[in-house]
Design a protein around this motif. Sequence first.
Motif, short mmCIF file in Angstrom:
data_model
loop_
_atom_site.label_atom_id
_atom_site.label_comp_id
_atom_site.label_asym_id
_atom_site.label_seq_id
_atom_site.Cartn_x
_atom_site.Cartn_y
_atom_site.Cartn_z
N HIS A 48 0.86 -1.18 0.00
CA HIS A 48 0.00 0.00 0.00
C HIS A 48 0.90 1.24 0.00
N GLY A 50 1.54 5.24 -0.49
CA GLY A 50 0.91 6.55 -0.44
C GLY A 50 1.84 7.63 -0.94
N VAL A 81 -2.32 5.07 -2.78
CA VAL A 81 -3.25 5.84 -1.97
C VAL A 81 -2.92 7.32 -2.10
N ASN A 83 -4.67 10.94 -0.44
CA ASN A 83 -5.71 11.57 0.35
C ASN A 83 -5.18 12.86 0.95
N ALA A 86 -3.61 13.63 4.49
CA ALA A 86 -3.86 12.39 5.24
C ALA A 86 -3.45 11.17 4.44
N THR A 87 -2.65 11.34 3.39
CA THR A 87 -2.27 10.21 2.53
C THR A 87 -1.58 9.10 3.31
N THR A 90 -3.97 7.33 5.69
CA THR A 90 -4.94 6.52 4.96
C THR A 90 -4.30 5.24 4.44
N HIS A 93 -4.31 2.89 7.24
CA HIS A 93 -5.65 2.31 7.39
C HIS A 93 -5.85 1.15 6.42
N ARG A 94 -5.45 1.33 5.15
CA ARG A 94 -5.64 0.28 4.16
C ARG A 94 -4.85 -0.97 4.53
N HIS A 237 -8.38 1.84 15.08
CA HIS A 237 -8.02 2.92 14.17
C HIS A 237 -9.31 3.53 13.65
N SER A 239 -11.04 7.23 11.31
CA SER A 239 -10.83 8.47 10.57
C SER A 239 -12.18 9.14 10.35
N THR A 241 -14.03 12.77 8.02
CA THR A 241 -13.86 13.95 7.18
C THR A 241 -14.53 15.15 7.84
#
Length: 337
Positions: A48, A50, A81, A83, A86-87, A90, A93-94, A237, A239, A241
């Motif tokens: 993953h 980012g 990823v 974001n 917040a990349t 995030t 998170h993935r 965990h 998150s 918006t």
Amino acid sequence: MTEVALPGVGMTRFTSADDRPLVDLAATACWRCLDDAGLDRADVTSLHAGTALAEALGQQSGLANALAGALRIEGVAADRVENTSATGATAVHRGIEAVASGASEVALVVGADRMSAADTSAVTDAISRLTHSREYAQGLTLPSFAGLAAGAYLDRYDAPREALAAVAAKNHRNAVANEVAQFRREVSVDEALDSPVVAEPLRLYDCCPMSDGAAAIVVTRTDSVADTDHAVRVAAHASATGTHPVAERPDPLAIDSVRVAGERLFDAAGVAPGDVRSPNSLALADFDGVGLIAQVDGEAAVGDRVAFAGAFRLRNGDEERQPRLRVVEHGENEDER
């Protein structure tokens, strides 16, 4: 859901300009992470990656595939990823979700950016495009918004400019012994106050620099970790918006997404903020809404009141007061490690 842990981390040194391609920066952090976890590249089952600015600065597209090739782990599930700011979080998170769901046994998560690929104005513009289109069209950038917010903060709470400068001085002091820090020299409060203005009242040392670097973690099942003392167990965990246009926020200084994410986090972990305790901790403290970092001696819980041993006082009209701080968050004191 499967319990997960983080058995390894890895970072590059952060610099003002690293000549290596973005994929090489990311790969370096990944190799160091796997070594720290005692794992081999063949153990990785998902990747993953980012990056917030790779395409915007014309450096790299398809980072996940390119990185899988550089690490020689072709065949694993890989995703990229993005974001905004917040990349990295995030991407974490993935990775956690992949392992917790059983879709992956060992998830390798990395965040990397190379901001030196463009000049300051281009990077500022690329980052500022995360703002709402109406506000961007009116000239709002992240530095200008930060300056407006900081000014409103100081005015609302009648706080001295030294309160912000003390944060910059603390950050530089912490960097001296950090081998991967970008600037490893101390900066005094007076130096921070006298540095060039970026967006009033913020000055040079209040603002983050343009940086090149990468950081990686590995996520795996808790029951597969050999060195449990070295690994960090993930209790929860979360998150959330927030309101995209700043003008539509009920209070421009309130970040509701942080509150909502925090509530979800504590609920998922099955604990309350008051349950968090850490001896000799660094605490994120609050005095009438002014966020400060304070050293807490002994054991303190979230919500406790502690004295602030700072070098300045806050003024309320003609009255000077020694700050009393409300502890709202804890973190381990690195000096105690």
